[in-house]
Motif scaffolding. Structure first.
Motif, PDB file in Angstrom:
ATOM      1  N   ALA A 300       9.845   2.211   1.458  1.00 54.95           N
ATOM      2  CA  ALA A 300      10.142   3.073   0.075  1.00 54.95           C
ATOM      3  C   ALA A 300       9.471   2.197  -0.856  1.00 54.95           C
ATOM      4  O   ALA A 300       9.809   0.978  -1.159  1.00 54.95           O
ATOM      5  CB  ALA A 300      11.391   3.469  -0.060  1.00 54.95           C
ATOM      6  N   PRO A 301       8.724   2.792  -1.787  1.00 59.06           N
ATOM      7  CA  PRO A 301       8.303   2.178  -2.986  1.00 59.06           C
ATOM      8  C   PRO A 301       9.009   2.292  -4.062  1.00 59.06           C
ATOM      9  O   PRO A 301       9.051   2.634  -5.142  1.00 59.06           O
ATOM     10  CB  PRO A 301       6.955   3.023  -3.387  1.00 59.06           C
ATOM     11  N   ILE A 302       9.984   1.081  -3.779  1.00 61.51           N
ATOM     12  CA  ILE A 302      11.172   1.193  -4.772  1.00 61.51           C
ATOM     13  C   ILE A 302      10.738   0.655  -6.303  1.00 61.51           C
ATOM     14  O   ILE A 302      11.421   1.121  -7.188  1.00 61.51           O
ATOM     15  CB  ILE A 302      12.333   0.195  -4.191  1.00 61.51           C
ATOM     16  N   ARG A 303       9.788  -0.134  -6.280  1.00 65.09           N
ATOM     17  CA  ARG A 303       9.388  -0.821  -7.503  1.00 65.09           C
ATOM     18  C   ARG A 303       8.831   0.345  -8.372  1.00 65.09           C
ATOM     19  O   ARG A 303       9.038   0.467  -9.572  1.00 65.09           O
ATOM     20  CB  ARG A 303       8.306  -1.876  -7.290  1.00 65.09           C
ATOM     21  N   SER A 337      10.277  -5.355   0.074  1.00 65.28           N
ATOM     22  CA  SER A 337       9.244  -5.106  -1.127  1.00 65.28           C
ATOM     23  C   SER A 337       8.621  -5.997  -1.071  1.00 65.28           C
ATOM     24  O   SER A 337       7.085  -5.818  -1.692  1.00 65.28           O
ATOM     25  CB  SER A 337      10.341  -5.272  -2.442  1.00 65.28           C
ATOM     26  N   LYS A 338       8.326  -7.257  -0.639  1.00 64.09           N
ATOM     27  CA  LYS A 338       7.308  -8.187  -0.259  1.00 64.09           C
ATOM     28  C   LYS A 338       6.187  -7.611   0.470  1.00 64.09           C
ATOM     29  O   LYS A 338       5.051  -7.813   0.158  1.00 64.09           O
ATOM     30  CB  LYS A 338       8.083  -9.850   0.100  1.00 64.09           C
ATOM     31  N   LEU A 339       6.769  -7.180   1.603  1.00 66.60           N
ATOM     32  CA  LEU A 339       5.804  -6.781   2.334  1.00 66.60           C
ATOM     33  C   LEU A 339       4.774  -5.749   1.798  1.00 66.60           C
ATOM     34  O   LEU A 339       3.696  -5.427   2.297  1.00 66.60           O
ATOM     35  CB  LEU A 339       6.238  -6.255   3.845  1.00 66.60           C
ATOM     36  N   TYR A 340       5.618  -4.710   1.063  1.00 65.64           N
ATOM     37  CA  TYR A 340       4.991  -3.598   0.456  1.00 65.64           C
ATOM     38  C   TYR A 340       4.038  -3.998  -0.442  1.00 65.64           C
ATOM     39  O   TYR A 340       2.770  -3.770  -0.504  1.00 65.64           O
ATOM     40  CB  TYR A 340       5.837  -2.860  -0.231  1.00 65.64           C
ATOM     41  N   LYS A 341       4.297  -5.079  -1.252  1.00 63.35           N
ATOM     42  CA  LYS A 341       3.257  -5.823  -2.052  1.00 63.35           C
ATOM     43  C   LYS A 341       2.056  -6.244  -1.378  1.00 63.35           C
ATOM     44  O   LYS A 341       1.073  -6.129  -1.875  1.00 63.35           O
ATOM     45  CB  LYS A 341       4.080  -6.950  -2.818  1.00 63.35           C
ATOM     46  N   ARG A 342       2.443  -6.957  -0.214  1.00 56.01           N
ATOM     47  CA  ARG A 342       1.188  -7.790   0.487  1.00 56.01           C
ATOM     48  C   ARG A 342       0.617  -6.455   1.248  1.00 56.01           C
ATOM     49  O   ARG A 342      -0.576  -6.790   1.436  1.00 56.01           O
ATOM     50  CB  ARG A 342       1.872  -8.722   1.662  1.00 56.01           C
ATOM     51  N   LEU A 343       1.242  -5.687   1.819  1.00 52.98           N
ATOM     52  CA  LEU A 343       0.453  -4.701   2.681  1.00 52.98           C
ATOM     53  C   LEU A 343       0.089  -3.282   2.229  1.00 52.98           C
ATOM     54  O   LEU A 343      -0.790  -2.655   2.590  1.00 52.98           O
ATOM     55  CB  LEU A 343       1.192  -4.262   3.964  1.00 52.98           C
ATOM     56  N   VAL A 344       0.925  -2.972   1.036  1.00 53.64           N
ATOM     57  CA  VAL A 344       0.291  -1.563   0.560  1.00 53.64           C
ATOM     58  C   VAL A 344      -0.133  -1.577  -0.751  1.00 53.64           C
ATOM     59  O   VAL A 344      -1.129  -0.990  -1.102  1.00 53.64           O
ATOM     60  CB  VAL A 344       1.815  -0.599   0.650  1.00 53.64           C
ATOM     61  N   PRO A 346      -0.744  -4.284  -3.967  1.00 59.80           N
ATOM     62  CA  PRO A 346      -0.613  -5.933  -4.578  1.00 59.80           C
ATOM     63  C   PRO A 346      -0.108  -5.567  -5.932  1.00 59.80           C
ATOM     64  O   PRO A 346       0.463  -6.664  -6.435  1.00 59.80           O
ATOM     65  CB  PRO A 346      -1.965  -6.166  -4.708  1.00 59.80           C
ATOM     66  N   GLY A 347      -0.003  -4.343  -6.486  1.00 63.65           N
ATOM     67  CA  GLY A 347       0.271  -4.275  -7.940  1.00 63.65           C
ATOM     68  C   GLY A 347       1.864  -4.086  -7.932  1.00 63.65           C
ATOM     69  O   GLY A 347       2.441  -4.001  -9.107  1.00 63.65           O
ATOM     70  N   ALA A 348       2.770  -4.003  -6.882  1.00 62.41           N
ATOM     71  CA  ALA A 348       3.728  -3.550  -6.919  1.00 62.41           C
ATOM     72  C   ALA A 348       4.739  -4.786  -6.928  1.00 62.41           C
ATOM     73  O   ALA A 348       4.871  -5.329  -5.619  1.00 62.41           O
ATOM     74  CB  ALA A 348       4.275  -2.600  -5.869  1.00 62.41           C
ATOM     75  N   LYS A 349       5.309  -5.289  -7.860  1.00 66.51           N
ATOM     76  CA  LYS A 349       5.756  -6.590  -7.691  1.00 66.51           C
ATOM     77  C   LYS A 349       7.199  -6.443  -6.863  1.00 66.51           C
ATOM     78  O   LYS A 349       7.715  -5.504  -6.900  1.00 66.51           O
ATOM     79  CB  LYS A 349       6.322  -6.935  -9.341  1.00 66.51           C
ATOM     80  N   ALA A 350       7.187  -7.491  -6.107  1.00 63.82           N
ATOM     81  CA  ALA A 350       8.445  -7.599  -5.195  1.00 63.82           C
ATOM     82  C   ALA A 350       9.740  -7.756  -5.908  1.00 63.82           C
ATOM     83  O   ALA A 350       9.902  -8.086  -7.274  1.00 63.82           O
ATOM     84  CB  ALA A 350       8.259  -9.011  -4.122  1.00 63.82           C
ATOM     85  N   LEU A 351      10.902  -7.139  -5.320  1.00 64.12           N
ATOM     86  CA  LEU A 351      12.232  -7.090  -5.870  1.00 64.12           C
ATOM     87  C   LEU A 351      12.679  -8.588  -6.094  1.00 64.12           C
ATOM     88  O   LEU A 351      12.398  -9.537  -4.966  1.00 64.12           O
ATOM     89  CB  LEU A 351      13.136  -6.384  -5.123  1.00 64.12           C
ATOM     90  N   THR A 352      13.151  -9.007  -6.977  1.00 70.21           N
ATOM     91  CA  THR A 352      13.920 -10.162  -7.125  1.00 70.21           C
ATOM     92  C   THR A 352      15.364 -10.182  -6.444  1.00 70.21           C
ATOM     93  O   THR A 352      15.752  -9.175  -6.529  1.00 70.21           O
ATOM     94  CB  THR A 352      14.012 -10.801  -8.644  1.00 70.21           C
ATOM     95  N   PHE A 353      15.874 -11.529  -6.268  1.00 72.93           N
ATOM     96  CA  PHE A 353      17.221 -11.386  -5.943  1.00 72.93           C
ATOM     97  C   PHE A 353      17.982 -10.779  -6.852  1.00 72.93           C
ATOM     98  O   PHE A 353      18.911  -9.732  -6.336  1.00 72.93           O
ATOM     99  CB  PHE A 353      17.630 -12.773  -5.513  1.00 72.93           C
TER     100      PHE A 353
END
Lengths: 430, 430
Positions: A300-303, A337-344, A346-353
């Motif tokens: 899911a594109p949470i960002r 969210s990191k995989l989403y950024k990498r694979l889907v 690149p503009g969608a910043k990963a979620l931080t802790f």
């Protein structure tokens, strides 16, 4: 009253998305179930209250699990090679059928309630089955569990094995009304009903309209599933060609946040238009990353949803998710969210802790009102963690300790106290 | 001898990729550390051997962890918001520097060894640090742990903080030769050295050539990292413009499987040409899905590698991975393969549970020889699991029980016996 006290410890919370505050050797005060805030020293007006001294331990808000299926705990961690629709047919439906037997329900739900009680979860939005009596048994058990929960008797009248269908929309509505009466008679304090159409595939328009009417009449919240899997979405298109998008099928029946609070699980494949409706209607998204991996649904594109201002919380989605641990969900939300950024994108910043921690606390907690932080006026939900067994070098800062507590899953063994709405739970740990 | 015995239980293994065999109430026999196979009844020639009766318990091969960094256990589960190169600079390098102090190493490695001992892992391929003495301490501890391991003193002479670099290729090679002599003097039975250039970024050509010479001379295996992260790969291109691809930089120095066994971690972004060289050279891939999520590296195309006939095993990659549990890695490998199919290549069939179980046992185990199943002639590595606390309905088939044991991570509390190369480990469980 038992629920006026001071709690001392290393108090961690996120008053807003991504803003992690850590207060060392600090105090938080609970007055009749409501938090008075965080203090460096006990304010004069609270001196004399009972002091619960957890100096050195991590004190965090309780976790909110926005999406979990109680009956599915009985087959958790099995049949994971299936995708959604075949998983429902082969695992879920046969398993849920067992709950027509109240004896079975008593035994199986007792295991579930015990797991929830000993987890870091203080709030949960729960699916039962279509069975009225068994769902009441579940509610009895949740009321005793110490959690504050919303529990739904599931409705479904099509596209499932006949043994798990309600005969028609009218009788389903009637049974639901009867369920709601019986709930009311039981005068639960911490357990409330929630209207629960399983999903569009298994609910006829007539049934959804009945449920929309009931929700409006009784001012009840609504939970369901949305845009989880491509095959599912395709099927919904066929079933509801007049709907502009999947979520529109709920909205047309008054089940999409306009008239009462609504939480939808997944939203992995929501279109732009659906996402906008979600936002405009104030619908909550229950993000269930483990489930979305296990059933090959996607990410899911949470960002994007957060940037749009949509309310997002986390769900374990047991049994498609394979643990009741929201700690685990926090780390999985970051990972995907990191995989989403990498694979889907690149503009969608990963979620931080800190962001994912927020989703698990105030993000989802706000579905219950002012819940999920130690700000003044919030309901007092807290979990105290003893991570001393994992302090490897003895020199970790509290933020690292907190992060590690989540990644290592110390909710399995390290929860030493737990409070929901100011009431303490007696715990048994593994 | 202590290591001749019969083990009775529900014996589960995968003699080939995806072929899960479950033998109910069956017997397996260990003779001097070697497995005699699986039997429905004890064959006459083995009657009279000591019987270890684990009827009802699940008996599985030990797990092989093909890639784990022992020194990184000390900061596990922290700093997870970083990507690879910044994570190395901010977390890994400062932490590994602590191991120049042998007192620190003794304390930190003792924690690591205890964790490994109580895990389901019987074989591991381990990174130490550049420090010779501390790595010997690690090896002493691993020798006592009950596991069979390959342990590497790390080499690096560029592109890291000066406190963590060897001064030049010659002195690094000299120190490595001295390390290997000292290892030999200690006459370990279950602990062997492995040549360990950290990765191309931190090893000059001169250093890699020295290491290639040593590996050939001493007939030692090699471990390193390969094609993990796009920034890393770009940097390698600059550092080694003469190499056709990342792995070619190792191959040119005799560190890529031609002359001695070689395992490379990650291979998330290997080109077609690199993958072919991996296959042609018989290089093993250590697939580390948790690490690849945590550091936003991506998803390795494991289905493709398997279809090509490449050897694949699993790695926890602590500390980029956040647990020593290969059980968890088994489920994560399945999860990311599902996302790969959904998000990258619809033609890449997801891994099944039986396939991922194979990767964790015979897939990676074969790097150690005949290891990872209960076929006749294999070294006897076994783990016995008591999953009775998780048998919710009492009517589960053994295959479901096995799958659930992995998804629920019962390696944390349910391991009751463990054997590596026929020798039993004394366990302490959480």
């Amino acid at each position: 009253m038992n629920n006026c006290f001071i709690l001392k410890g290393t108090i961690c919370h996120t008053p807003s998305l991504g803003r992690l505050e850590i207060h060392e050797n600090a105090y938080t005060v609970c007055m009749d179930g409501i938090c008075e805030g965080i203090f460096d020293e006990v304010p004069p007006e609270f001196r004399g209250l009972r002091m619960i001294d957890c100096t050195g331990d991590l004190v965090i808000p309780g976790m909110t699990d926005l999406h979990i299926h109680a009956p599915q705990y009985s087959y958790i961690g099995t049949g994971m090679d299936y995708e959604l629709l075949e998983w429902l047919d082969n695992r879920t439906f046969p398993a849920e059928n067992c709950y027509r037997d109240t004896k079975y329900a008593e035994a199986a739900y007792a295991v579930f309630a015990e797991k929830m009680k000993n987890s870091a979860t203080t709030r949960a939005v729960i699916f039962g089955t279509i069975h009225r009596e068994s769902t009441l048994i579940l509610m009895d058990l949740m009321e005793k569990s110490g959690l504050v929960t919303l529990v739904g008797k599931v409705n479904m009248d099509r596209n499932a094995p006949s043994y798990l269908l309600e005969p028609d929309a009218e009788s389903a509505a009637e049974d639901t009304r009867r369920f709601l009466c019986e709930v009311q008679e039981r005068r639960y304090v911490r357990t409330k009903p929630i209207i629960t159409p399983r999903f569009v595939i298994s609910c006829s328009d007539a049934l959804m309209e009945e449920l929309g009417t009931i929700a409006a009449e009784k001012k009840l919240p609504v939970q369901s599933h949305l845009s989880e899997n491509p095959d599912e979405i395709e099927f919904v298109k066929q079933l509801s060609p007049e709907s502009r998008f999947y979520g529109d099928a709920y909205d047309r029946c008054g089940l999409f946040g306009r008239q009462s609070p609504c939480v939808m699980a997944h939203c992995v494949h929501s279109t732009e238009e659906e996402a906008q409706r979600i936002r405009d209607n104030g619908v909550y998204i229950a993000h269930c990353p483990a489930s979305n991996m296990n059933l090959a649904s996607g990410i899911a594109p949470i960002r994007k949803y957060l940037d749009m201002g949509i309310h997002v919380g986390l769900g374990t989605d047991v049994g498609a998710g394979h643990t009741v641990s929201v700690f685990r969900t926090v780390t999985e939300a970051i990972q995907v969210s990191k995989l989403y950024k990498r694979l889907v994108d690149p503009g969608a910043k990963a979620l931080t802790f800190a962001e994912s921690f927020y989703l698990a606390t105030k993000g989802g907690g706000s579905f219950f009102g002012r819940v999920g932080s130690f700000e003044k006026g919030c309901e007092f939900d807290a979990v105290v963690l003893d991570d001393s067994r994992e302090l490897l070098c003895g020199s970790e800062d509290s933020e690292s300790r907190l992060e590690r507590a989540f990644y290592l899953g110390i909710d399995r063994t390290g929860i030493i106290r737990k409070f929901a709405a100011g009431i303490e739970t007696e715990l048994y740990n593994e």
